[in-house]
Write a protein that holds these residues in place. Structure first.
Motif, PDB file in Angstrom:
ATOM      1  N   VAL A  81       0.866  -0.978   0.026  1.00  0.00           N
ATOM      2  CA  VAL A  81       0.019   0.056  -0.123  1.00  0.00           C
ATOM      3  C   VAL A  81       0.806   1.302   0.036  1.00  0.00           C
ATOM      4  N   GLU A  82       2.055   1.405   0.829  1.00  0.00           N
ATOM      5  CA  GLU A  82       2.905   2.209   0.750  1.00  0.00           C
ATOM      6  C   GLU A  82       3.522   2.406  -0.518  1.00  0.00           C
ATOM      7  N   VAL A  83       3.814   1.434  -1.220  1.00  0.00           N
ATOM      8  CA  VAL A  83       4.276   1.473  -2.617  1.00  0.00           C
ATOM      9  C   VAL A  83       3.452   2.347  -3.725  1.00  0.00           C
ATOM     10  N   LEU A  84       2.136   1.780  -3.382  1.00  0.00           N
ATOM     11  CA  LEU A  84       1.069   2.379  -4.256  1.00  0.00           C
ATOM     12  C   LEU A  84       1.148   3.895  -4.096  1.00  0.00           C
ATOM     13  N   ALA A  85       1.051   4.283  -2.657  1.00  0.00           N
ATOM     14  CA  ALA A  85       0.773   5.919  -2.403  1.00  0.00           C
ATOM     15  C   ALA A  85       2.219   6.402  -2.835  1.00  0.00           C
ATOM     16  N   LEU A  86       3.158   6.062  -2.743  1.00  0.00           N
ATOM     17  CA  LEU A  86       4.277   6.624  -3.372  1.00  0.00           C
ATOM     18  C   LEU A  86       4.249   6.799  -4.921  1.00  0.00           C
ATOM     19  N   ALA A  87       4.006   5.869  -5.723  1.00  0.00           N
ATOM     20  CA  ALA A  87       3.712   5.960  -7.033  1.00  0.00           C
ATOM     21  C   ALA A  87       2.679   7.048  -7.443  1.00  0.00           C
ATOM     22  N   ASP A  88       1.786   6.874  -6.564  1.00  0.00           N
ATOM     23  CA  ASP A  88       0.624   8.021  -6.982  1.00  0.00           C
ATOM     24  C   ASP A  88       1.246   9.379  -6.641  1.00  0.00           C
ATOM     25  N   SER A  89       1.910   9.519  -5.583  1.00  0.00           N
ATOM     26  CA  SER A  89       2.371  11.054  -5.179  1.00  0.00           C
ATOM     27  C   SER A  89       3.613  11.415  -6.077  1.00  0.00           C
ATOM     28  N   LEU A  90       4.356  10.334  -6.524  1.00  0.00           N
ATOM     29  CA  LEU A  90       5.466  10.804  -7.447  1.00  0.00           C
ATOM     30  C   LEU A  90       4.746  11.207  -8.668  1.00  0.00           C
ATOM     31  N   GLY A  91       4.015  10.299  -9.164  1.00  0.00           N
ATOM     32  CA  GLY A  91       3.354  10.552 -10.664  1.00  0.00           C
ATOM     33  C   GLY A  91       2.507  12.041 -10.604  1.00  0.00           C
ATOM     34  N   ARG A  92       1.882  12.366  -9.471  1.00  0.00           N
ATOM     35  CA  ARG A  92       1.168  13.735  -9.370  1.00  0.00           C
ATOM     36  C   ARG A  92       2.226  14.651  -9.440  1.00  0.00           C
ATOM     37  N   ARG A  93       3.415  14.591  -8.743  1.00  0.00           N
ATOM     38  CA  ARG A  93       4.296  15.752  -8.488  1.00  0.00           C
ATOM     39  C   ARG A  93       5.102  15.706 -10.083  1.00  0.00           C
ATOM     40  N   ARG A  94       5.178  14.536 -10.962  1.00  0.00           N
ATOM     41  CA  ARG A  94       6.016  14.952 -11.900  1.00  0.00           C
ATOM     42  C   ARG A  94       5.031  14.935 -13.356  1.00  0.00           C
TER      43      ARG A  94
END
Ligand code: G3P
Ligand code: CA
Length: 337
Positions: A156-169
């Protein structure tokens, strides 16, 4: 400021700093081409994160991979005693964490998929216990500068990280989970697939066009998954009988593509002529993702004479659709040339 806030901040700060680093120029290919359309350029898949640069399967390693230009980050998944999916390459964690120093008495021996293994196993630890561990580099010839710093992340933390990095980038950051030892985990009452699908649904990712691939070396669980989810499935293959034209046509009935060992594509020895695996897979309607690009002499095929970029270039020439690499920066460099 509370102690709890400080401790959480200390844990995620390095990841946040990486996430805020300047994004590289967008690649020409979309992360996920629509179904039925060819891949424009091979996907860069960060194998266990940027695992050549940071201890594998850590949020910090995944974030660095995205900063380097990876399209996908790859968590291998195993279960804790309380049924939480965590990112580790195998359920035995003595080689990639400091568990031996912190839980010496919990060492045991068990048979997993026919292999007798001594060590410490995720299924014997609660998530709270695993939270006390820190990751370390498994290979002696890679940097150990980051040992003891990073936690074992949950899926779940990996999914949240991917989501936040994707939004940021401003681009999708794909997640490419692998079910590890799925039959074994189901046999001990800790199936991987159920929490995997739950997590994807919770994050709105149980869709055919989601930037997600689910991979497995086993075919039984992929066949069942193909009836439970529309997420694209990748059958990992490692032997000749798995890649005959007939076998590939069968895989195409439930999977989107195959994940093949690079040696199955270019041949075993230096002078070998590349095989027809990619052409045969494409003829069956499958994509081909190759694993694993690693530049160190112990891994890199002699045919490349020490040049890891030459490996990227040859696989691209042969028509590969995705490349798993321990050093995503090198794969990106190879694709630009
Ligand atoms: O999943 C592709 C590749 O990672 C398979 O090998 O052992 O590194 O999981 P492994
Ligand atoms: Ca893997």
């Amino acid at each position: 400021m509370s102690i709890r806030f400080l401790s959480v901040f200390r844990r995620v700060a390095p990841t946040l700093l990486l996430a805020c680093a300047p994004a590289r120029a967008p690649r020409s290919a979309p992360v996920m081409p629509p179904l039925g359309q060819p891949t424009v350029a091979p996907l860069v898949i960060a194998h266990r994160g940027a695992s050549g640069h940071r201890p594998e399967h850590t949020l910090e390693g995944y974030a660095l991979a995205v900063q380097m230009g990876a399209d996908f980050i790859e968590p291998d998944l195993v279960s804790t005693k309380d049924g939480v999916l965590v990112a580790r390459h195998e359920n035995e964690i003595g080689g990639t964490t400091d568990v031996a120093a912190k839980f010496a008495s919990r060492k045991t021996r068990k048979v997993v998929d026919g292999d007798t293994i001594s060590g410490w196993f995720t299924e014997d630890f609660t998530l709270a216990e695993l939270r006390t561990l820190r990751a370390k580099e498994r290979l002696p010839f890679r940097s150990h500068a980051y040992d003891g710093q990073y936690a074992v992340p949950t899926f779940v933390e990996v999914l949240a990280l991917a989501d936040s990095l994707g939004r940021r980038r401003g681009r999708a950051v794909g997640v490419y989970p692998e079910t590890k030892h799925p039959t074994y985990f189901r046999s001990i009452g800790l199936p991987i697939e159920d929490p995997l699908l739950r997590a994807l649904r919770t994050h709105g990712l149980d869709r055919a066009d989601a930037p997600v691939f689910i991979q497995s070396f086993e075919s039984g669980n992929l066949r069942v998954l193909s009836t439970q989810t529309r997420v694209r499935l990748i059958q990992l293959v490692s032997s000749a009988p798995q890649v005959t034209p007939a076998a590939l046509r069968d895989i195409a009935t439930y999977a989107y593509g195959v994940g093949a060992n690079t040696r199955q594509i270019v041949g075993e020895d230096s002078a070998a002529v590349p095989t027809s695996l990619i052409a045969d897979a494409h003829a069956a309607g499958l994509r081909v993702h190759a694993w694993t690009l690693r530049p160190e002499p112990v891994f890199l095929a002699k045919r490349y004479r020490g040049d890891p970029i030459a490996e990227v270039r040859e696989l691209v020439r042969l028509g590969v659709d995705g490349l798993f690499g321990d050093y995503p920066d090198q794969v990106v460099t190879g694709l630009r040339k």
